[in-house]
Design a protein around this motif. Structure first.
Motif, PDB file in Angstrom:
ATOM      1  N   MET A   1     -25.245  -4.123  11.612  1.00 43.44           N
ATOM      2  CA  MET A   1     -24.856  -3.084  12.777  1.00 43.44           C
ATOM      3  C   MET A   1     -25.174  -1.590  12.149  1.00 43.44           C
ATOM      4  O   MET A   1     -25.161  -0.521  12.882  1.00 43.44           O
ATOM      5  CB  MET A   1     -23.346  -2.930  13.058  1.00 43.44           C
ATOM      6  CG  MET A   1     -22.940  -4.336  13.930  1.00 43.44           C
ATOM      7  SD  MET A   1     -23.072  -4.009  15.505  1.00 43.44           S
ATOM      8  CE  MET A   1     -21.884  -3.104  15.987  1.00 43.44           C
ATOM      9  N   ALA A   2     -25.565  -1.490  10.740  1.00 47.42           N
ATOM     10  CA  ALA A   2     -26.173  -0.237  10.316  1.00 47.42           C
ATOM     11  C   ALA A   2     -27.603   0.287  10.733  1.00 47.42           C
ATOM     12  O   ALA A   2     -28.022   1.202  10.440  1.00 47.42           O
ATOM     13  CB  ALA A   2     -26.147  -0.446   8.627  1.00 47.42           C
ATOM     14  N   GLU A   3     -28.160  -0.550  11.565  1.00 47.41           N
ATOM     15  CA  GLU A   3     -29.543  -0.225  11.984  1.00 47.41           C
ATOM     16  C   GLU A   3     -29.333   1.129  13.009  1.00 47.41           C
ATOM     17  O   GLU A   3     -28.578   1.488  13.560  1.00 47.41           O
ATOM     18  CB  GLU A   3     -29.744  -1.608  12.882  1.00 47.41           C
ATOM     19  CG  GLU A   3     -31.095  -1.939  12.815  1.00 47.41           C
ATOM     20  CD  GLU A   3     -31.346  -2.977  13.854  1.00 47.41           C
ATOM     21  OE1 GLU A   3     -30.498  -3.761  13.862  1.00 47.41           O
ATOM     22  OE2 GLU A   3     -32.487  -3.071  14.328  1.00 47.41           O
ATOM     23  N   LYS A   4     -30.464   1.694  12.938  1.00 48.38           N
ATOM     24  CA  LYS A   4     -30.411   2.865  14.030  1.00 48.38           C
ATOM     25  C   LYS A   4     -31.341   2.368  15.373  1.00 48.38           C
ATOM     26  O   LYS A   4     -32.357   1.668  15.196  1.00 48.38           O
ATOM     27  CB  LYS A   4     -31.225   4.101  13.321  1.00 48.38           C
ATOM     28  CG  LYS A   4     -31.165   5.218  13.993  1.00 48.38           C
ATOM     29  CD  LYS A   4     -31.549   6.712  13.532  1.00 48.38           C
ATOM     30  CE  LYS A   4     -31.491   7.695  14.451  1.00 48.38           C
ATOM     31  NZ  LYS A   4     -32.432   8.801  14.128  1.00 48.38           N
ATOM     32  N   PHE A   5     -30.898   3.062  16.239  1.00 42.03           N
ATOM     33  CA  PHE A   5     -31.395   2.548  17.679  1.00 42.03           C
ATOM     34  C   PHE A   5     -32.063   3.970  18.135  1.00 42.03           C
ATOM     35  O   PHE A   5     -31.564   5.096  17.741  1.00 42.03           O
ATOM     36  CB  PHE A   5     -30.545   2.036  18.402  1.00 42.03           C
ATOM     37  CG  PHE A   5     -30.186   0.767  18.277  1.00 42.03           C
ATOM     38  CD1 PHE A   5     -30.709  -0.613  18.813  1.00 42.03           C
ATOM     39  CD2 PHE A   5     -29.298   0.261  17.257  1.00 42.03           C
ATOM     40  CE1 PHE A   5     -30.387  -1.886  18.411  1.00 42.03           C
ATOM     41  CE2 PHE A   5     -28.919  -1.077  17.020  1.00 42.03           C
ATOM     42  CZ  PHE A   5     -29.667  -2.246  17.520  1.00 42.03           C
ATOM     43  N   ASP A   6     -32.831   4.132  19.161  1.00 40.95           N
ATOM     44  CA  ASP A   6     -33.239   5.184  20.045  1.00 40.95           C
ATOM     45  C   ASP A   6     -32.209   5.591  20.870  1.00 40.95           C
ATOM     46  O   ASP A   6     -32.036   6.801  20.958  1.00 40.95           O
ATOM     47  CB  ASP A   6     -34.627   4.734  20.795  1.00 40.95           C
ATOM     48  CG  ASP A   6     -35.690   4.385  20.127  1.00 40.95           C
ATOM     49  OD1 ASP A   6     -35.856   4.933  19.103  1.00 40.95           O
ATOM     50  OD2 ASP A   6     -36.529   3.640  20.952  1.00 40.95           O
ATOM     51  N   ALA A   7     -31.439   4.653  21.258  1.00 40.41           N
ATOM     52  CA  ALA A   7     -30.154   5.067  22.356  1.00 40.41           C
ATOM     53  C   ALA A   7     -29.202   3.958  22.214  1.00 40.41           C
ATOM     54  O   ALA A   7     -29.363   2.730  21.784  1.00 40.41           O
ATOM     55  CB  ALA A   7     -30.785   5.235  23.733  1.00 40.41           C
ATOM     56  N   ILE A   8     -27.937   4.567  22.006  1.00 43.47           N
ATOM     57  CA  ILE A   8     -26.822   3.329  22.324  1.00 43.47           C
ATOM     58  C   ILE A   8     -26.084   3.830  23.600  1.00 43.47           C
ATOM     59  O   ILE A   8     -25.806   5.006  23.928  1.00 43.47           O
ATOM     60  CB  ILE A   8     -25.756   3.718  21.160  1.00 43.47           C
ATOM     61  CG1 ILE A   8     -26.284   3.472  19.870  1.00 43.47           C
ATOM     62  CG2 ILE A   8     -24.365   2.804  21.605  1.00 43.47           C
ATOM     63  CD1 ILE A   8     -25.507   3.708  18.538  1.00 43.47           C
ATOM     64  N   VAL A   9     -25.919   2.859  24.520  1.00 39.43           N
ATOM     65  CA  VAL A   9     -25.274   2.928  25.711  1.00 39.43           C
ATOM     66  C   VAL A   9     -23.848   2.464  25.794  1.00 39.43           C
ATOM     67  O   VAL A   9     -23.716   1.285  25.336  1.00 39.43           O
ATOM     68  CB  VAL A   9     -25.972   2.347  27.126  1.00 39.43           C
ATOM     69  CG1 VAL A   9     -25.307   2.383  28.131  1.00 39.43           C
ATOM     70  CG2 VAL A   9     -27.312   2.877  26.877  1.00 39.43           C
ATOM     71  N   VAL A  10     -22.735   3.137  25.950  1.00 40.23           N
ATOM     72  CA  VAL A  10     -21.323   2.459  25.803  1.00 40.23           C
ATOM     73  C   VAL A  10     -20.996   2.084  27.205  1.00 40.23           C
ATOM     74  O   VAL A  10     -20.951   3.160  28.192  1.00 40.23           O
ATOM     75  CB  VAL A  10     -20.521   3.468  25.249  1.00 40.23           C
ATOM     76  CG1 VAL A  10     -19.092   2.891  25.202  1.00 40.23           C
ATOM     77  CG2 VAL A  10     -20.957   4.034  23.866  1.00 40.23           C
ATOM     78  N   GLY A  11     -20.891   0.894  27.340  1.00 38.10           N
ATOM     79  CA  GLY A  11     -20.502   0.258  28.716  1.00 38.10           C
ATOM     80  C   GLY A  11     -21.555  -0.330  29.273  1.00 38.10           C
ATOM     81  O   GLY A  11     -22.525   0.212  29.414  1.00 38.10           O
ATOM     82  N   ALA A  12     -21.173  -1.363  30.240  1.00 34.49           N
ATOM     83  CA  ALA A  12     -22.003  -2.312  30.962  1.00 34.49           C
ATOM     84  C   ALA A  12     -21.800  -2.213  32.489  1.00 34.49           C
ATOM     85  O   ALA A  12     -21.658  -3.297  32.955  1.00 34.49           O
ATOM     86  CB  ALA A  12     -22.326  -3.746  30.631  1.00 34.49           C
ATOM     87  N   GLY A  13     -21.069  -1.068  33.023  1.00 37.74           N
ATOM     88  CA  GLY A  13     -21.105  -1.061  34.489  1.00 37.74           C
ATOM     89  C   GLY A  13     -22.377  -0.552  35.029  1.00 37.74           C
ATOM     90  O   GLY A  13     -23.583  -0.683  34.456  1.00 37.74           O
ATOM     91  N   PRO A  14     -22.187  -0.207  36.308  1.00 39.45           N
ATOM     92  CA  PRO A  14     -23.685   0.365  36.830  1.00 39.45           C
ATOM     93  C   PRO A  14     -24.470   1.212  36.276  1.00 39.45           C
ATOM     94  O   PRO A  14     -25.479   1.486  36.193  1.00 39.45           O
ATOM     95  CB  PRO A  14     -23.226   0.735  38.293  1.00 39.45           C
ATOM     96  CG  PRO A  14     -21.734  -0.118  38.558  1.00 39.45           C
ATOM     97  CD  PRO A  14     -21.139  -0.274  36.952  1.00 39.45           C
ATOM     98  N   SER A  15     -23.399   2.330  35.747  1.00 37.13           N
ATOM     99  CA  SER A  15     -24.136   3.507  35.281  1.00 37.13           C
ATOM    100  C   SER A  15     -24.958   2.993  33.895  1.00 37.13           C
ATOM    101  O   SER A  15     -25.851   3.346  33.531  1.00 37.13           O
ATOM    102  CB  SER A  15     -23.287   4.502  34.911  1.00 37.13           C
ATOM    103  OG  SER A  15     -22.079   4.389  33.933  1.00 37.13           O
ATOM    104  N   GLY A  16     -24.172   2.282  33.183  1.00 37.16           N
ATOM    105  CA  GLY A  16     -24.540   1.779  31.855  1.00 37.16           C
ATOM    106  C   GLY A  16     -25.907   0.925  31.903  1.00 37.16           C
ATOM    107  O   GLY A  16     -26.599   1.102  31.174  1.00 37.16           O
ATOM    108  N   ASN A  17     -25.618   0.023  32.839  1.00 40.72           N
ATOM    109  CA  ASN A  17     -26.831  -0.948  33.211  1.00 40.72           C
ATOM    110  C   ASN A  17     -27.892  -0.298  33.458  1.00 40.72           C
ATOM    111  O   ASN A  17     -29.249  -0.568  33.033  1.00 40.72           O
ATOM    112  CB  ASN A  17     -26.239  -1.927  33.928  1.00 40.72           C
ATOM    113  CG  ASN A  17     -25.352  -3.064  33.254  1.00 40.72           C
ATOM    114  OD1 ASN A  17     -25.444  -3.162  31.964  1.00 40.72           O
ATOM    115  ND2 ASN A  17     -24.527  -3.657  34.147  1.00 40.72           N
ATOM    116  N   ALA A  18     -27.856   0.697  34.255  1.00 37.71           N
ATOM    117  CA  ALA A  18     -28.895   1.658  34.891  1.00 37.71           C
ATOM    118  C   ALA A  18     -29.574   2.211  33.690  1.00 37.71           C
ATOM    119  O   ALA A  18     -30.968   2.155  33.740  1.00 37.71           O
ATOM    120  CB  ALA A  18     -28.556   2.631  36.014  1.00 37.71           C
ATOM    121  N   ALA A  19     -28.887   2.764  32.959  1.00 31.04           N
ATOM    122  CA  ALA A  19     -29.472   3.768  31.681  1.00 31.04           C
ATOM    123  C   ALA A  19     -30.214   2.508  30.684  1.00 31.04           C
ATOM    124  O   ALA A  19     -31.343   2.808  30.515  1.00 31.04           O
ATOM    125  CB  ALA A  19     -28.330   4.549  31.015  1.00 31.04           C
ATOM    126  N   ALA A  20     -29.575   1.594  30.376  1.00 36.35           N
ATOM    127  CA  ALA A  20     -29.754   0.624  29.343  1.00 36.35           C
ATOM    128  C   ALA A  20     -31.277  -0.180  29.803  1.00 36.35           C
ATOM    129  O   ALA A  20     -32.184  -0.164  29.098  1.00 36.35           O
ATOM    130  CB  ALA A  20     -28.782  -0.342  28.884  1.00 36.35           C
TER     131      ALA A  20
END
Ligand SMILES: Cc1cc2nc3c(=O)[nH]c(=O)nc-3n(C[C@H](O)[C@H](O)[C@H](O)COP(=O)(O)OP(=O)(O)OC[C@H]3O[C@@H](n4cnc5c(N)ncnc54)[C@H](O)[C@@H]3O)c2cc1C
Length: 432
Positions: free
Chosen positions: A1-20
């Motif tokens: 989990m110490a990896e770096k990502f371009d983006a982290i999205v918190v939540g998998a409702g409609p807004s999080g899913n759309a962003a991810a």
């Protein structure tokens, strides 16, 4: 989990899913974290899905999304204790594909959407709660989760964690929730044979009906009721401002029980088997309650940003649109070689301002305050309108001119001429 990502999205409702989804589709390295056992397991919605917002993200979603019924008819009822006066709009154009609105079951829909997110290349980890944002001074550089050694880093963190948004509050990005800015909604799903749903609502195939309700059912509290047709079930619910529930010492459960017993609603639910009960907050503070939605290394999308249009009961489409626009902002900045600084993320706010999300919320910015301070819109007017209809429709030997006089005097008796003029002005201000 110490990896770096371009983006982290918190939540998998409609807004999080759309962003991810949007980020992953563009080749960004995305981590999405969801506290529920699976996407949708904790989510509550009526639920109407507005196709346009999803179509802009997944154009061919109709091919495999779990959709219940497409909506061809909208009823709007203003209820008194024993009656209602209302309007219906039904159009065969709404019965021709591509359909514009659908009823959905959120648990199934979110699960499907999350599957699409993973197919697009994002890493979704469920049963993982983000407990804190990792900061470097004022800049968000990642998140801490409840997993062992669960710190993870990213260029930008998108908070799609819903109405409570504990993370934004903890980080001081957003104030505590004001009970005057959120509604508490309760809903039930009643199962009935498909033929019963169709004959009761005069529809066939996958067509469906929506009933939106205001009036005495909310006992003077600012709120609305709703009834939606699914394939083999009906969703029925009611929601009012949390501050009103507190003031009236009224339980939402009791309110829903009484609403279901209304003579206009009871026959529609008759014989159904209630299998699901859920309660959830809805951010209904409107434009004036929107917090700061971006900063160094972070953005807020969906319910967490108060993006709900309570007048039109639109939330999931604002959530998906804000999620998509946040993702597009990150993609554009990356293409231009720019960092996700507060200055650069201002582009997200600009995109939202240019979209229907902010335009609609701005249009109704006075509405929450006006209706909240004038409970007679939910009691006196429903009563007067219903009485007027009753007076006019009852055939009893009284001439129609006399009936009109009676109706006029019932209005001025209850509200006075000045009161009526004031209310007309308030209505105009609420919807201007
Ligand atoms: C009763 C009711 C009826 C509604 N009806 C409609 C309707 O008919 N049409 C419509 O468009 N809208 C409707 N809405 C509004 C709509 O449901 C919301 O606007 C929409 O769900 C917002 O999506 P979201 O992704 O921002 O938040 P949510 O759907 O709330 O998703 C947030 C997600 O984040 C997760 N999460 C939260 N905190 C953390 C954390 N710390 N770590 C990890 N994960 C976390 C949650 O588990 C959840 O999955 C309704 C709402 C309610 C309550």
């Amino acid at each position: 989990m110490a990896e770096k990502f371009d983006a982290i999205v918190v939540g998998a409702g409609p807004s999080g899913n759309a962003a991810a989804y949007t980020l992953a589709k563009a080749g960004r390295k995305v981590l999405q974290l969801e506290r529920g056992e699976y996407a949708g397991s904790k989510n509550v919605q009526g639920a109407i899905l507005y196709a346009d917002a999803l179509e802009r993200i997944i154009p061919d979603f109709r091919e495999d999304a779990p959709l219940e019924r497409h909506l061809i008819e909208q009823r709007m009822w203003v209820l008194d204790d024993e009656s209602f006066i209302g309007t219906n709009y039904r159009s065969d154009e709404f019965n021709r594909p591509p359909y514009n609105r659908y009823t959905i079951i959120r648990a199934q829909f979110d699960k499907w959407f999350a599957q699409k997110v993973q197919e697009a290349g994002a890493l979704l980890i469920c049963e993982t709660t983000v407990s804190d944002l990792l900061m470097d001074g004022k800049r968000v550089i990642g998140v801490r989760t409840d997993r062992l050694g669960g710190s993870v880093y990213a260029d930008v963190v998108i908070l799609a964690d819903g109405v409570n948004s504990m993370l934004a509050r903890k980080a001081g990005f957003r104030p505590e929730l004001d009970p005057g800015d959120v509604a508490l909604a309760v809903k039930e799903i009643h199962f009935l044979p498909q033929e019963t749903v169709e004959s009761r609502f005069n529809v066939s195939g996958d067509a469906g009906v929506v009933i939106e309700m205001v009036g005495k059912i909310t006992k003077g509290m600012m709120g609305t009721g709703f009834l939606y047709t699914n394939k083999e079930s009906l969703t029925v619910g009611v929601g009012c401002m949390l501050s009103d529930f507190k003031k009236q010492q009224c339980s939402p459960y009791q309110l829903l029980e009484e609403m279901k017993a209304h003579p206009a609603i009871r026959p529609l639910l008759e014989g159904g088997e209630m299998k699901e009960y859920a309660a959830h907050l809805i951010p209904e503070g409107g434009y004036n309650a929107i917090p700061q939605i971006y900063g160094d290394g972070w953005m807020i999308v969906g319910d967490s940003g108060m993006f709900v249009n309570a007048v039109h009961r639109e939330g999931s489409n604002l959530a998906m649109t804000s999620g998509r626009l946040a993702a597009e902002t990150v993609i554009e900045l990356a293409a231009a070689g720019k960092a996700c600084s507060a200055r650069n993320l201002a582009l997200y706010r600009q995109k939202l301002d240019d979209s229907f999300v902010m335009k609609d919320l701005k249009k109704y910015r006075n509405m929450p305050d006006i209706f909240h301070r004038n409970p007679h819109f939910f009691t006196t007017y429903p009563e007067l309108l219903n009485q007027a209809a009753h007076t006019m429709l009852r055939v009893d030997g009284v001439d129609k001119k006399e009936k009109e006089r009676e109706i006029r005097s019932s209005f001025t008796r209850k509200r006075s001429l000045l009161g009526l003029m004031g209310d007309a002005y308030k209505m105009w201000r609420a919807f201007e």
